[in-house]
Design a protein around this motif. Structure first.
Motif, PDB file in Angstrom:
ATOM      1  N   LEU A 166       0.679   7.743  13.448  1.00  0.00           N
ATOM      2  CA  LEU A 166       1.946   7.830  12.724  1.00  0.00           C
ATOM      3  C   LEU A 166       2.225   9.235  12.199  1.00  0.00           C
ATOM      4  N   SER A 167       1.242  10.107  12.247  1.00  0.00           N
ATOM      5  CA  SER A 167       1.477  11.492  11.814  1.00  0.00           C
ATOM      6  C   SER A 167       2.010  12.344  12.957  1.00  0.00           C
ATOM      7  N   THR A 168       1.603  12.007  14.198  1.00  0.00           N
ATOM      8  CA  THR A 168       2.067  12.795  15.355  1.00  0.00           C
ATOM      9  C   THR A 168       3.090  12.052  16.203  1.00  0.00           C
ATOM     10  N   GLY A 169       3.136  10.711  16.091  1.00  0.00           N
ATOM     11  CA  GLY A 169       4.039   9.920  16.902  1.00  0.00           C
ATOM     12  C   GLY A 169       3.474   9.557  18.263  1.00  0.00           C
ATOM     13  N   LYS A 170       2.262   9.999  18.546  1.00  0.00           N
ATOM     14  CA  LYS A 170       1.661   9.740  19.855  1.00  0.00           C
ATOM     15  C   LYS A 170       1.161   8.302  19.947  1.00  0.00           C
ATOM     16  N   THR A 171       1.499   7.638  21.078  1.00  0.00           N
ATOM     17  CA  THR A 171       1.043   6.273  21.339  1.00  0.00           C
ATOM     18  C   THR A 171       0.015   6.289  22.458  1.00  0.00           C
TER      19      THR A 171
ATOM     20  N   LYS B  66      14.045  -2.553  15.591  1.00  0.00           N
ATOM     21  CA  LYS B  66      13.284  -1.366  15.225  1.00  0.00           C
ATOM     22  C   LYS B  66      12.432  -1.692  14.007  1.00  0.00           C
ATOM     23  N   TYR B  67      11.157  -1.307  14.076  1.00  0.00           N
ATOM     24  CA  TYR B  67      10.222  -1.576  12.980  1.00  0.00           C
ATOM     25  C   TYR B  67      10.075  -0.286  12.189  1.00  0.00           C
ATOM     26  N   CYS B  68      10.369  -0.340  10.887  1.00  0.00           N
ATOM     27  CA  CYS B  68      10.501   0.875  10.099  1.00  0.00           C
ATOM     28  C   CYS B  68       9.740   0.787   8.776  1.00  0.00           C
ATOM     29  N   ARG B  69       9.648   1.928   8.097  1.00  0.00           N
ATOM     30  CA  ARG B  69       9.102   1.952   6.750  1.00  0.00           C
ATOM     31  C   ARG B  69       9.688   3.123   5.970  1.00  0.00           C
ATOM     32  N   LYS B  70       9.565   3.019   4.645  1.00  0.00           N
ATOM     33  CA  LYS B  70       9.962   4.092   3.744  1.00  0.00           C
ATOM     34  C   LYS B  70       8.860   4.259   2.700  1.00  0.00           C
TER      35      LYS B  70
ATOM     36  N   ASN C 233       0.816  -1.215   0.000  1.00  0.00           N
ATOM     37  CA  ASN C 233       0.000   0.000   0.000  1.00  0.00           C
ATOM     38  C   ASN C 233       0.853   1.270   0.000  1.00  0.00           C
ATOM     39  N   GLY C 234       1.895   1.276  -0.830  1.00  0.00           N
ATOM     40  CA  GLY C 234       2.682   2.490  -1.004  1.00  0.00           C
ATOM     41  C   GLY C 234       3.915   2.616  -0.139  1.00  0.00           C
ATOM     42  N   TYR C 235       4.149   1.681   0.774  1.00  0.00           N
ATOM     43  CA  TYR C 235       5.294   1.747   1.681  1.00  0.00           C
ATOM     44  C   TYR C 235       6.092   0.439   1.681  1.00  0.00           C
ATOM     45  N   TYR C 236       7.400   0.590   1.904  1.00  0.00           N
ATOM     46  CA  TYR C 236       8.268  -0.557   2.156  1.00  0.00           C
ATOM     47  C   TYR C 236       8.444  -0.713   3.672  1.00  0.00           C
ATOM     48  N   TYR C 237       8.097  -1.866   4.192  1.00  0.00           N
ATOM     49  CA  TYR C 237       8.196  -2.147   5.625  1.00  0.00           C
ATOM     50  C   TYR C 237       9.333  -3.131   5.893  1.00  0.00           C
ATOM     51  N   TYR C 238      10.044  -2.910   6.968  1.00  0.00           N
ATOM     52  CA  TYR C 238      11.163  -3.794   7.322  1.00  0.00           C
ATOM     53  C   TYR C 238      11.504  -3.601   8.801  1.00  0.00           C
ATOM     54  N   SER C 239      12.282  -4.516   9.330  1.00  0.00           N
ATOM     55  CA  SER C 239      12.808  -4.364  10.687  1.00  0.00           C
ATOM     56  C   SER C 239      14.320  -4.405  10.604  1.00  0.00           C
ATOM     57  N   ARG C 240      14.962  -3.756  11.534  1.00  0.00           N
ATOM     58  CA  ARG C 240      16.418  -3.806  11.561  1.00  0.00           C
ATOM     59  C   ARG C 240      16.919  -3.918  12.994  1.00  0.00           C
ATOM     60  N   THR C 241      18.078  -4.513  13.124  1.00  0.00           N
ATOM     61  CA  THR C 241      18.688  -4.717  14.433  1.00  0.00           C
ATOM     62  C   THR C 241      20.017  -3.973  14.487  1.00  0.00           C
ATOM     63  N   GLU C 242      20.423  -3.657  15.713  1.00  0.00           N
ATOM     64  CA  GLU C 242      21.663  -2.918  15.904  1.00  0.00           C
ATOM     65  C   GLU C 242      22.622  -3.694  16.787  1.00  0.00           C
ATOM     66  N   THR C 243      23.883  -3.430  16.626  1.00  0.00           N
ATOM     67  CA  THR C 243      24.921  -4.109  17.393  1.00  0.00           C
ATOM     68  C   THR C 243      24.704  -3.919  18.891  1.00  0.00           C
TER      69      THR C 243
ATOM     70  N   GLU D  32      13.883   7.188   6.218  1.00  0.00           N
ATOM     71  CA  GLU D  32      13.374   6.137   7.097  1.00  0.00           C
ATOM     72  C   GLU D  32      12.451   6.720   8.161  1.00  0.00           C
ATOM     73  N   GLU D  33      11.364   6.019   8.395  1.00  0.00           N
ATOM     74  CA  GLU D  33      10.430   6.361   9.469  1.00  0.00           C
ATOM     75  C   GLU D  33      10.428   5.202  10.470  1.00  0.00           C
ATOM     76  N   ILE D  34      10.898   5.441  11.673  1.00  0.00           N
ATOM     77  CA  ILE D  34      10.901   4.396  12.696  1.00  0.00           C
ATOM     78  C   ILE D  34       9.522   4.361  13.350  1.00  0.00           C
ATOM     79  N   LEU D  35       8.795   3.292  13.097  1.00  0.00           N
ATOM     80  CA  LEU D  35       7.445   3.181  13.645  1.00  0.00           C
ATOM     81  C   LEU D  35       7.475   2.754  15.109  1.00  0.00           C
ATOM     82  N   LEU D  36       8.331   1.795  15.433  1.00  0.00           N
ATOM     83  CA  LEU D  36       8.485   1.339  16.817  1.00  0.00           C
ATOM     84  C   LEU D  36       9.951   1.045  17.099  1.00  0.00           C
TER      85      LEU D  36
END
Length: 709
Positions: A186-191, A125-129, A109-119, A137-141
């Motif tokens: 996702l527009s304001t970042g408020k959870t 982190k759950y992200c999309r572009k 639906n118009g976005y690429y979704y992926y997760s990434r891990t850090e050292t 990158e937009e970090i969703l969680l």
């Protein structure tokens, strides 16, 4: 209350002699209390029944915890000298994992979704572009941040609204699979905590971007019982009950069709099912029954734009695919689309606008078949290895000709491919990177067949490092599950390399109770045929000994959950065949658990094990239940693990089993019980913590094999 060592635990007066490989420590001895179970004129005393008290919040709750802690102290003492080796194993296994990594992006639906891990981070982190992988990158969680301060943390069920502005997700920070639902703007970042508790951890959006549907669990039995409709911005107390399941043997869930047209409620057990549906654009509609449940008939609905496809076992043991009009869904309108085949198990459909991909199983191996909806042409995807696993992976888009699938074998790391269904062009998107220079050419995999006592051929998948000697002196770990129709396929494990590189072979016995060889394979390993599961595993072990892959002095067995039941059964039936047993979160107190409907998931299991209120089912269950059948005889070395907060197999089952084994076994072998006091059925939630448990399992076997580096 008296102190534990005066009341609960009477430490043995004289030290029990242990193998010289282990220190000479005193094992805990659990207190006995009379508890009579009487049913079908059969009286049984269960002296360790009191261990249920922590679960029941009864009088002996603290004594239970004290006993589990005493067992933890005992295993820690017995394995104390392996601590440096376990730490080495942990670091070795962790070093193979690429810490800074990223999943293959999935477009929807118009976005690429992926997760990434850090050292150095345990979570992700759950992200999309938006629109392009080169977009910002937009970090969703940031789950790494969210999990801070929690011994256990699971975030799941990420669901994005159709307008891409809102996300629902679930959180479990106790490890009992009881999730709370949260909304993120996702527009304001408020959870926002929606105040919705005790769910499966996910929700389904209607197409209006403000209505969600979620599944509610019974707080005690954890059965999925109700589906509610919630409108954002309204009080949870006003949520509308849209479905309630009255049959306590069924699981229920809610989801949206891939083509975004329908909201669907599924209710099913292992023998029958039922689907309800509404238009996803009309969330306030009353759900319609697709086809009323039928005795011994399972069906799964796949909506297309012009019809429904139904995968069903109606008059088709191995399942078939039928089609039916959008406005005539009853069974009388079903027409064969892919007919039943005796030698092929139909497992599911991945649907696209122009193509279908069928997931099938033949000769014990998974396979994918591409079907062109316009021409009717079929194409089988082919692979060369003797034992492998292939499966659809990451295909949320309906209007695409690109199909993604995963592939792995016991020597090939997990790989994700994308194939253009129109041109046939296949691209490797990612292969699991194994750090440290893994070379698959150094390892070998085989597919063997053992003959069961009744003549049935039991497939065995095996892997070892080249140079493994088949002289009866090499160690081998045999693994299996064998329940619920779950097929255990040949897959790769980077942690397993620590076993193979030290001279072990690893094998999977594809025993009855799974569906590796078709639906009959499952039918012949459940209910009143359950013992086939256990004898198949024993026959597989004896075959490996006969063919000199190993010997009883070097043969080990491992199983988890229902596979832990398998471990308990085989040590009662053939204890002399094994040098060591690893029984993880084991379902070993079958009769008592199946008699207690307050225990989570019990009634859901009647179609698998039987209902003990039925006399025949009770006595058959009793004849194999590990806890019921412990005798005064020699047992192999055994390591048992459990979790205090386990929602699938409660802690008291393995605890009682170990206590009774300690009391009756006549050998000098080691028996250890490890209880994770902060976790549940799946163990630790961090992506590295589980490696510590794996290191303990390996160290246990290595100690018995006198391997110390």
């Amino acid at each position: 209350m008296k102190k534990i060592y005066l009341g609960l635990l009477a430490m043995s007066i004289s030290a029990t002699f242990q193998s010289q490989k282990f220190p000479n420590l005193k094992a805990p001895v659990a207190e006995k209390q009379e508890h009579i179970r009487e049913i079908h004129s059969d009286k049984v005393n269960d002296p360790y029944y009191w261990m249920i008290d922590y679960f029941k919040k009864a009088k002996d709750s603290s004594k239970v915890v004290d006993y589990l802690k005493a067992e933890n102290s005992y295993w820690e003492g017995m394995m104390k000298d392996t601590e440096p080796f376990r730490d080495q194993l942990f670091k070795e296994m962790k070093a193979r994992i690429k810490e800074k990594d990223e999943s293959v992006p999935t477009f929807k639906n118009g976005y690429y979704y992926y997760s990434r891990t850090e050292t150095g981070k345990q979570y992700f982190k759950y992200c999309r572009k938006k629109g392009s992988l080169t977009a910002p990158e937009e970090i969703l969680l940031d789950v790494d941040q969210m999990a801070e301060g929690h011994a256990y943390y699971s975030a799941s069920g990420f669901s994005i609204s159709s307008d891409n502005t809102k996300m629902i997700f679930g959180v479990d920070d106790v490890s009992r699979r009881q999730y709370k639902l949260f909304l993120k703007d996702l527009s304001t970042g408020k959870t926002t905590d929606l105040g919705i508790k005790n769910t499966t951890g996910s929700a389904t959006w209607a197409n209006d971007n403000k209505t969600i549907f979620y599944t509610s669990k019974n707080p005690e039995t954890l059965l999925t019982e109700k589906i509610f409709r919630h409108s954002l911005g309204t009080d949870v107390s006003k949520d509308v009950l849209v479905y309630e399941e009255k049959d306590k043997t069924n699981y229920i869930g809610v989801g949206k069709s891939k083509n975004e047209k329908f909201i669907m409620i599924y209710s099913g057990a292992t023998t029958s099912s039922e689907t309800r549906y509404i238009d996803a654009n009309k969330p306030n509609e009353t759900f319609r029954v697709f086809q009323p449940r039928m005795k011994d008939v399972l069906y799964d609905v796949t909506p297309l734009e012009d019809r429904f496809l139904v995968t069903t076992n109606k008059d088709a043991l191995n399942f078939k695919v039928v089609e039916t009009p959008l406005d005539k869904t009853g069974v009388e309108n079903w027409k064969d689309f892919v007919p039943h085949r005796k030698d092929v198990l139909m497992e599911g459909i991945s649907e696209f606008k122009n193509y279908l991909v069928f997931s099938e199983r033949q000769n014990g191996l998974s396979q994918l078949v591409i079907y062109d909806r316009k021409s009717g042409k079929k194409e089988f995807l082919k692979f060369d290895e003797p034992a492998y696993t292939v499966y659809p992976s990451g295909n949320p888009e309906y209007n695409t000709d690109n199909f993604r699938f995963g592939y792995t074998s016991m020597v090939t790391p997990s790989s994700q491919f994308e194939q253009n269904l129109k041109t046939g062009k296949r691209v490797l998107l990612k292969e699991q990177e194994v750090l440290g220079g893994y070379n698959k050419a150094n390892y070998a995999t085989e597919r063997l067949f053992a003959t069961a006592k009744d003549g049935t051929k039991i497939p065995i998948s095996i892997v070892y490092k080249k140079g493994y000697k088949k002289d009866g002196k090499s160690p081998l770990l045999l693994y299996a599950y064998g329940s619920y129709g779950n097929s255990i396929d040949a897959t790769f494990s980077s942690t397993r390399l620590s076993l193979l590189d030290r001279g072990f072979a690893f094998a999977i016995a594809h025993i009855r109770g799974g569906q590796e060889m078709g639906r009959q394979w499952y039918e012949d390993g459940k209910m009143m045929k359950k013992k086939n599961t256990f004898t198949d595993f024993i026959d597989a072990g004896e075959y490996l000994v006969k063919e000199k892959y190993t010997s009883p002095k070097h043969l080990y067995a491992q199983g988890e959950s229902a596979g832990g039941l398998l471990m308990g059964a085989i040590v009662n039936m053939k204890p002399e065949l094994w040098n060591g047993i690893i029984s993880q979160v084991p379902f070993v107190d079958v009769v008592n658990t199946m008699m207690d409907e307050s225990i989570p998931l019990t009634t859901n299991e009647y179609d698998e094990w039987g209902n003990p209120n039925n006399k025949d089912a009770y006595f058959y269950m009793k004849s194999y239940s590990p806890y019921e059948n412990i005798e005064k005889k020699n047992y192999p070395n055994i390591l048992v693990t459990t979790g205090l907060h386990d929602s699938q197999v409660q802690y008291f089952e393995p605890a009682k089993w170990v206590a009774k084994l300690r009391d009756l076994k006549t050998d000098k072998n080691v028996l250890l019980l490890k209880t994770d006091m902060a976790y549940g059925h799946g163990g630790a939630s961090g992506r590295f913590d589980y490696l510590k448990d794996t290191a303990l399992v390996y160290a246990f076997m290595f100690k018995l094999e006198e391997i110390n580096k």
